[in-house]
Design an enzyme around this catalytic site. Structure first.
Site, PDB file in Angstrom:
ATOM      1  N   HIS A  98       0.810  -1.207   0.000  1.00 16.85           N
ATOM      2  CA  HIS A  98       0.000   0.000   0.000  1.00 16.85           C
ATOM      3  C   HIS A  98       0.846   1.262   0.000  1.00 16.85           C
ATOM      4  O   HIS A  98       0.329   2.354  -0.272  1.00 16.85           O
ATOM      5  CB  HIS A  98      -0.899  -0.018   1.241  1.00 16.85           C
ATOM      6  CG  HIS A  98      -2.299   0.459   0.995  1.00 16.85           C
ATOM      7  ND1 HIS A  98      -2.893   0.502  -0.256  1.00 16.85           N
ATOM      8  CD2 HIS A  98      -3.248   0.922   1.866  1.00 16.85           C
ATOM      9  CE1 HIS A  98      -4.132   0.957  -0.142  1.00 16.85           C
ATOM     10  NE2 HIS A  98      -4.372   1.228   1.121  1.00 16.85           N
ATOM     11  N   ASN A 151      -6.814   6.949   4.358  1.00 17.20           N
ATOM     12  CA  ASN A 151      -8.209   7.348   4.134  1.00 17.20           C
ATOM     13  C   ASN A 151      -8.480   8.840   4.344  1.00 17.20           C
ATOM     14  O   ASN A 151      -9.611   9.291   4.143  1.00 17.20           O
ATOM     15  CB  ASN A 151      -9.155   6.520   5.011  1.00 17.20           C
ATOM     16  CG  ASN A 151      -8.930   6.736   6.497  1.00 17.20           C
ATOM     17  OD1 ASN A 151      -7.940   7.342   6.890  1.00 17.20           O
ATOM     18  ND2 ASN A 151      -9.843   6.243   7.302  1.00 17.20           N
ATOM     19  N   ASP A 203      -0.839   2.485  -5.434  1.00 21.30           N
ATOM     20  CA  ASP A 203      -0.821   1.045  -5.685  1.00 21.30           C
ATOM     21  C   ASP A 203      -2.124   0.639  -6.365  1.00 21.30           C
ATOM     22  O   ASP A 203      -3.167   1.231  -6.127  1.00 21.30           O
ATOM     23  CB  ASP A 203      -0.656   0.288  -4.365  1.00 21.30           C
ATOM     24  CG  ASP A 203      -1.720   0.671  -3.345  1.00 21.30           C
ATOM     25  OD1 ASP A 203      -1.780   1.860  -2.977  1.00 21.30           O
ATOM     26  OD2 ASP A 203      -2.505  -0.202  -2.920  1.00 21.30           O
ATOM     27  N   ASN A 220      -8.975   3.690  -0.806  1.00 27.70           N
ATOM     28  CA  ASN A 220      -9.395   4.731   0.127  1.00 27.70           C
ATOM     29  C   ASN A 220      -8.661   6.055  -0.046  1.00 27.70           C
ATOM     30  O   ASN A 220      -9.215   7.123   0.247  1.00 27.70           O
ATOM     31  CB  ASN A 220      -9.242   4.244   1.565  1.00 27.70           C
ATOM     32  CG  ASN A 220     -10.319   3.252   1.950  1.00 27.70           C
ATOM     33  OD1 ASN A 220     -11.418   3.266   1.401  1.00 27.70           O
ATOM     34  ND2 ASN A 220     -10.015   2.368   2.889  1.00 27.70           N
TER      35      ASN A 220
END
Length: 207
Positions: free
Chosen positions: A19, A66, A91, A112
């Site tokens: 991520h 997020n 990603d 997110n």
């Protein structure tokens, strides 16, 4: 001014995760062009300088994924950056590991960080550089017969918050190098030219 935002989560515990590939690409690009990281500002680590005669701001939000849009919009508003000059590096589950793809606009696909950015900007018409991290192996091969949305979601979260495999390390190194070159090309030529150059799939030659 051009603004390149790499997505990831702050802290040592996350830095090697799939991520966080947006952070790693941006760090490699900054190193390649001699930019120095500063911060915090705009709830982010940031770097700014001239590259090929253009002013470029690099941004790594430190808000956790997020809330990435909160950090990015602070920088956009402060420097009055037109979103046509924005590129987000992130990603991408829907691409094979190490494959790069430029994209103009589109949905967030469950990511997110992109969701937050689109919500804060009020639109999704900004450029992205997608870095393939592949889907969980079980999803590629064959999901369980009794699969549920909750279990599928758990597998995705576990996958993106995991480190790359030993077998993928060489591919990651090569792809990050290519990504730094791609960022430089985008900065000079724009997203349309970058899509044309980097989105071409290499097909095997027929015998």
């Amino acid at each position: 001014m051009k603004l390149i935002c790499g997505l990831g989560n702050p802290g040592k515990a996350y830095e090697a995760h799939r991520h966080n590939i947006g952070f790693r690409v941006l760090e490699a690009f900054a190193n390649a062009i001699g930019f120095t990281w500063l911060g915090p500002k705009f709830e982010a680590m940031w770097s700014m300088g001239n590259f090929q005669g253009q002013r470029i701001l690099l941004l790594k939000p430190q808000t956790y994924m997020n809330l990435s849009g909160h950090s990015l919009c602070q920088a956009i508003q402060f420097y009055k950056v037109d979103t046509s000059q924005l590129l987000v590096v992130h990603d991408e589950l829907d691409l094979p590991f190490g494959r790069l793809q430029f994209k103009q606009g589109g949905g967030h696909g469950g990511h997110n960080g992109l969701r937050s950015i689109s919500e804060q900007l009020g639109h999704n018409n900004y450029a992205r550089l997608r870095f393939g991290i592949d889907k969980p192996r079980s999803d590629i091969e064959k999901p369980p017969a009794d699969d549920t949305k909750e279990r599928a979601r758990e597998r995705i979260v576990s996958h993106v918050l995991s480190g790359i495999s030993v077998e993928e390390r060489s591919a990651e190194k090569t792809a990050i190098l290519q990504a730094t070159q791609a960022l430089g090309y985008w900065a000079e030529e724009g997203v349309a030219a970058a899509m044309n150059r980097y989105n071409q799939r290499k097909e095997a030659k027929k015998a």
